[in-house]
Motif scaffolding. Structure first.
Motif, mmCIF file in Angstrom:
data_model
loop_
_atom_site.group_PDB
_atom_site.id
_atom_site.type_symbol
_atom_site.label_atom_id
_atom_site.label_comp_id
_atom_site.label_asym_id
_atom_site.label_seq_id
_atom_site.Cartn_x
_atom_site.Cartn_y
_atom_site.Cartn_z
ATOM 1 N N LYS A 123 -28.519 47.152 -30.337
ATOM 2 C CA LYS A 123 -30.045 45.970 -29.901
ATOM 3 C C LYS A 123 -29.078 44.558 -29.738
ATOM 4 O O LYS A 123 -29.760 43.970 -28.207
ATOM 5 N N ALA A 124 -28.342 43.760 -30.009
ATOM 6 C CA ALA A 124 -28.412 42.505 -29.627
ATOM 7 C C ALA A 124 -27.574 42.725 -28.757
ATOM 8 O O ALA A 124 -27.477 41.053 -28.293
ATOM 9 N N ALA A 125 -26.694 43.481 -27.892
ATOM 10 C CA ALA A 125 -26.367 43.560 -26.382
ATOM 11 C C ALA A 125 -26.924 43.898 -25.698
ATOM 12 O O ALA A 125 -26.998 42.254 -24.818
ATOM 13 N N PHE A 126 -27.963 44.356 -26.056
ATOM 14 C CA PHE A 126 -29.635 44.935 -24.783
ATOM 15 C C PHE A 126 -30.274 43.466 -24.893
ATOM 16 O O PHE A 126 -30.142 42.797 -23.859
ATOM 17 N N LYS A 127 -30.036 42.396 -25.822
ATOM 18 C CA LYS A 127 -30.845 41.519 -25.977
ATOM 19 C C LYS A 127 -30.276 40.260 -25.377
ATOM 20 O O LYS A 127 -31.178 39.344 -24.976
ATOM 21 N N SER A 128 -28.222 40.220 -25.146
ATOM 22 C CA SER A 128 -28.657 38.942 -24.290
ATOM 23 C C SER A 128 -28.170 38.999 -23.111
ATOM 24 O O SER A 128 -28.353 38.104 -22.231
ATOM 25 N N TYR A 129 -28.347 40.525 -23.213
ATOM 26 C CA TYR A 129 -28.382 40.294 -21.332
ATOM 27 C C TYR A 129 -29.573 40.032 -20.709
ATOM 28 O O TYR A 129 -29.684 40.007 -19.877
ATOM 29 N N GLU A 130 -30.896 40.429 -21.449
ATOM 30 C CA GLU A 130 -32.204 40.634 -21.268
ATOM 31 C C GLU A 130 -31.804 38.550 -21.256
ATOM 32 O O GLU A 130 -32.976 38.442 -20.497
ATOM 33 N N ILE A 131 -31.618 37.873 -22.399
ATOM 34 C CA ILE A 131 -31.926 36.545 -21.954
ATOM 35 C C ILE A 131 -31.060 36.150 -20.541
ATOM 36 O O ILE A 131 -31.675 35.166 -20.423
ATOM 37 N N PHE A 132 -29.797 36.855 -20.909
ATOM 38 C CA PHE A 132 -29.220 35.887 -19.357
ATOM 39 C C PHE A 132 -30.230 36.056 -18.096
ATOM 40 O O PHE A 132 -29.682 35.084 -17.407
ATOM 41 N N ARG A 133 -30.764 37.336 -17.910
ATOM 42 C CA ARG A 133 -31.525 38.276 -16.981
ATOM 43 C C ARG A 133 -32.565 36.953 -16.991
ATOM 44 O O ARG A 133 -33.037 36.940 -15.923
ATOM 45 N N ASN A 134 -33.647 36.733 -18.039
ATOM 46 C CA ASN A 134 -34.849 35.837 -17.645
ATOM 47 C C ASN A 134 -34.379 34.341 -17.868
ATOM 48 O O ASN A 134 -34.841 33.592 -17.576
#
Length: 381
Positions: free
Chosen positions: A144-155
């Motif tokens: 879950k944290a992996a997906f979240k970090s990717y989303e943060i950098f994209r955003n």
């Protein structure tokens, strides 16, 4: 301590940030648990080293912040680091500026700050999207944290993101590895690094292996996993441009290519390595010793290895043969003074074994050469 005045500009610059939330049992890179007080001292030491080595601002073609986990630093210290670096380093137009990050160590505010300062490439240490694998690897994050970090950098506006993956884990099946590859591709990153798990002697994972806590995956299955990565990623638009690296067109990691092309580079920080085409110097690999020596303006180099003659040419060949482009004879001659003829016997042997191919005045690895790249190195030596 020598300055960098003898290096041609622009150069590739690496900065080592040795802090992690927790050290992973398989990791043999220099890292220690994050401590804000030690981190503040480390940044002071790093600035001291930079001031001594950069009498004038130096021009950099690439800048890479690795570790460790640079984003384990607090927002304040991370910004202080960037201000320091950009006070002494001038980037060429469209320079690649990378930072490593692990899931759970970044928030949107810090990611936006990185983007504002000109960081334009992020490498996220996902390693796996399956919690069972992450637990074996001793990672502090879950899927879950992996997906979240990717989303943060994209955003935060990043459009050049690499995902690190590891395969060859005990009891890992081909289907489990394929699932990680499929998940990674579904996120649409620009780059994927796929590394085979290596159990280094100095690590807790090696001690665990010696105790019989787990059985390594057999080499045949590990090879099949590498082939699976080659086939699947290439089918999804990723170019297999280096043994462990795959990129969308135009998104190859230029910093790492500088290493493989045998170009000059500068390493800053504890354990960082510099190469000026002749000698390879390694900084002190103990964080406390590095901080003390840097603040006192003492010698920071713990290893200085001069590479000359045939050894230098062999290195140039081997590193170049890690890449799909391989090595041109012109590059070898201009860099080392040697030619393919000087290595005729080992190169012919590698050709006959199907590990390399000749393209006029260039040699490159075959798919089999990627699979058995270590054999190329030992043969050329």
């Amino acid at each position: 301590m020598s300055t960098v005045s003898n290096l041609s500009n622009p150069v590739a610059v690496y900065v080592h940030i040795p802090f992690c939330v927790r050290k992973c049992p398989y990791c043999d890179f220099l890292s220690i648990p994050y401590d804000s007080s030690i981190a503040q001292d480390y940044l002071k030491a790093l600035e001291s080293e930079i001031r001594r080595r950069f009498p004038d601002r130096i021009e950099a073609s690439t800048l890479y912040l690795g570790g460790g986990t640079p984003t384990a630093l607090s927002h304040h210290l991370l910004e202080k680091l960037l201000k320091t670096l950009f006070s002494y380093i001038r980037l060429v137009d469209e320079a690649e500026v990378s930072i490593e990050s692990n899931p759970g160590t970044i928030d949107l505010e810090s990611a936006k700050m990185l983007n504002d300062y000109g960081i334009n490439r992020v490498s996220i240490g996902v390693q796996s999207f399956q919690n069972k694998n992450l637990r074996f690897l001793g990672r502090v994050h879950d899927s879950k944290a992996a997906f979240k970090s990717y989303e943060i950098f994209r955003n935060a506006g990043f459009n050049n993101i690499n995902l690190d993956l590891i395969y060859g884990l005990p009891k890992q099946s081909l289907s489990m590895w394929r699932k990680d590859l499929e998940t990674a591709v579904s996120l649409s990153p620009q780059h994927i690094s796929a590394y085979s798990l290596t159990v280094e002697e100095s690590t807790p994972l090696h001690a665990s292996l010696e105790r019989g806590d787990f059985k390594p995956l057999n080499e045949r299955t590990v090879a099949k996993m590498m082939v699976e990565a080659m086939r699947f990623l290439e089918a999804n638009g990723f170019r297999h441009y280096e043994v462990s690296n795959y990129a969308k067109q135009g998104f190859e990691c230029m910093h790492n290519l500088a290493y493989w092309r045998y170009q000059n580079y500068i390493g800053l920080g504890a354990s960082a390595v510099s190469f000026d085409g002749i000698s390879r110097k390694r900084n002190l690999s103990n964080v406390s010793r590095y901080i003390e020596a840097a603040i006192k303006r003492e010698n920071l180099v713990e290893e200085d290895y001069v590479i000359v003659g045939r050894e230098r040419a062999a290195e140039c060949l081997f590193l170049g043969l890690r890449t799909s482009d391989g090595v041109s004879e012109t590059h070898l001659k201009e860099t080392t003074g040697f030619s393919f003829a000087d290595f005729s016997a080992p190169l012919e042997k590698l050709k006959n074994e199907g590990l390399i191919v000749f393209h006029e005045h260039r040699i490159a690895p075959t798919e089999k050469g990627f699979l058995y790249n270590d054999t190329i190195g030992t043969t050329i030596e």
